[in-house]
Enzyme design. Structure first.
Site, mmCIF file in Angstrom:
data_model
loop_
_atom_site.group_PDB
_atom_site.id
_atom_site.type_symbol
_atom_site.label_atom_id
_atom_site.label_comp_id
_atom_site.label_asym_id
_atom_site.label_seq_id
_atom_site.Cartn_x
_atom_site.Cartn_y
_atom_site.Cartn_z
ATOM 1 N N HIS A 74 41.730 80.509 9.258
ATOM 2 C CA HIS A 74 40.707 81.294 9.228
ATOM 3 C C HIS A 74 41.385 82.807 9.132
ATOM 4 O O HIS A 74 40.863 83.628 8.537
ATOM 5 C CB HIS A 74 39.828 81.122 10.752
ATOM 6 C CG HIS A 74 38.838 82.030 10.772
ATOM 7 N ND1 HIS A 74 38.322 82.751 11.878
ATOM 8 C CD2 HIS A 74 37.721 82.284 9.877
ATOM 9 C CE1 HIS A 74 37.292 83.373 11.873
ATOM 10 N NE2 HIS A 74 36.853 83.138 10.540
ATOM 11 N N HIS A 125 24.928 84.331 17.060
ATOM 12 C CA HIS A 125 26.189 85.401 17.638
ATOM 13 C C HIS A 125 26.000 86.377 16.868
ATOM 14 O O HIS A 125 25.869 86.648 15.553
ATOM 15 C CB HIS A 125 27.404 84.498 17.512
ATOM 16 C CG HIS A 125 28.614 85.271 18.371
ATOM 17 N ND1 HIS A 125 29.170 86.338 17.509
ATOM 18 C CD2 HIS A 125 29.235 85.300 19.272
ATOM 19 C CE1 HIS A 125 30.136 87.016 18.190
ATOM 20 N NE2 HIS A 125 30.163 86.007 19.573
ATOM 21 N N ASP A 147 32.271 85.082 26.937
ATOM 22 C CA ASP A 147 32.810 85.868 25.649
ATOM 23 C C ASP A 147 34.277 85.886 25.672
ATOM 24 O O ASP A 147 34.913 86.849 25.120
ATOM 25 C CB ASP A 147 32.330 87.215 25.508
ATOM 26 C CG ASP A 147 32.064 87.607 24.031
ATOM 27 O OD1 ASP A 147 32.472 86.667 23.088
ATOM 28 O OD2 ASP A 147 31.738 88.510 23.680
#
Ligand code: MN
Length: 342
Positions: free
Chosen positions: A26, A182, A302
């Site tokens: 990623h 999100h 979070d």
């Protein structure tokens, strides 16, 4: 400790539901976007993640075996519901995004297999190719046994009310799996108006974009066509519970809005749940319990973007009933994300 009747007190199960992780591939994909000169406003944050001065949470995002578990243990957090960190695969071209979503979902399933009592997971998919996204969604639930989906708001400035995304909505409803909506930075024209002061970020821009996304789906007829869809909004509902009365007031006026079956507050009630991520404020929690109901609210930290310790200390001591606390800490997440009860 024992209850008055002599039975042991059941320890509070704390499930945190908006917890980010990432994988090296990623980071590679995002590095390639930066190298190619992409002007996506979400890259402003990611540029800071590069090089020797990168913040500690770059490492924390990729750690699921060491420090993360120690921190969870110290605070009595039983489980993280993991999702690939925002904006996931949504800045990439369709092929790379689809491949990376599949890889991230495979890795997530491996992480959960290594730590089945400590992690559950939300699957990624690439809206850039809706048909392949729908196939990956089916694989993620049926084969990988993941617990739902994460979508980081808009994709190239488009929202799920666009007709081309119907296969995604159909898959989510058919699988009975919730989509965690999100936030991410708003599309560039909006972000450019806010970035003089860095307001396009989690401070303000994220919530305006996620809330816009939810409203576009309501007025795009998404919940009339797919009444079984369930979305989850972070940050105590991205401002929508507070705004609900006014949304209903203007919603009744019609105007340029197409006719839909319900008022915004009714869709909010029927098709949404919310989490406490990054909004550790008891008056807002009480307001959301009053207006949405305690059965619609889930705990979230979070991690690693916000500090876990104050989040736990806050909900442990917030002036709400212990019954509501237990629902918000775990009961609702077990139901909404199909996490087995202990
Ligand atoms: Mn987050």
């Amino acid at each position: 400790m024992q209850e008055q009747d002599g039975s042991p007190v059941k320890p509070l199960r704390r499930i945190a539901t908006e917890e980010a992780f990432s994988i090296p591939e990623h980071f590679d994909a995002i590095r390639d976007l930066i190298a190619a000169g992409s002007q996506d406003p979400d890259l402003t944050l990611w540029r800071h993640f590069q090089g020797n001065h990168r913040p500690v949470f770059v490492d924390n995002l990729q750690d699921v075996d060491f420090q993360r578990l120690r921190t969870m243990d110290e605070l009595g957090v039983s489980m993280h519901l993991l999702s690939l960190t925002s904006p996931g695969v949504q800045m990439l071209d369709a092929d790379r995004a689809t491949g990376l979503a599949e890889l991230a979902n495979d890795r997530l399933a491996e992480i959960i297999a290594r730590h089945p009592t400590r992690y559950a997971g939300l699957a990624s998919f690439a809206p850039q190719d809706p048909k392949r996204a729908a196939r990956e969604m089916e694989r993620a639930i049926n084969d990988l046994k993941l617990n739902g989906f994460v979508l980081n708001s808009h994709t190239n400035g488009e929202y799920l009310d666009e007709p081309k995304f119907r296969p995604i909505l159909e898959a989510a409803e058919g699988l009975g799996a919730a989509i965690y909506l999100h936030p991410r930075t708003p599309p560039k024209p909006v972000a450019d108006l806010a970035n003089k002061y860095g307001l396009e970020t989690g401070m303000w821009g994220y919530q305006t974009d996620a809330a816009l996304h939810a409203l576009r789906m309501m007025y795009g007829g998404v919940f009339d066509d797919f009444p079984g869809l369930k979305f989850v909004l972070g940050h105590m509902g991205e401002g929508l519970p507070y705004w609900a009365w006014r949304l209903d007031y203007w919603g009744r006026n019609g105007g340029r809005r197409p006719p839909v079956k319900r008022a915004p507050s009714e869709y909010l009630q029927e098709n949404f749940a919310i989490t406490t991520s990054g909004m550790e404020w008891t008056p807002v929690l009480k307001f959301c319990i009053d207006t949405l109901g305690a059965d619609k609210i889930m705990f979230a930290i979070d991690y690693p973007y916000q500090e876990p310790e104050p989040a736990v200390r806050w909900l442990d001591t917030a002036e709400i009933s212990d019954e509501h606390r237990a629902m918000i800490y775990s009961g609702n997440a077990e139901r909404i994300f199909r996490i087995p009860a202990e």
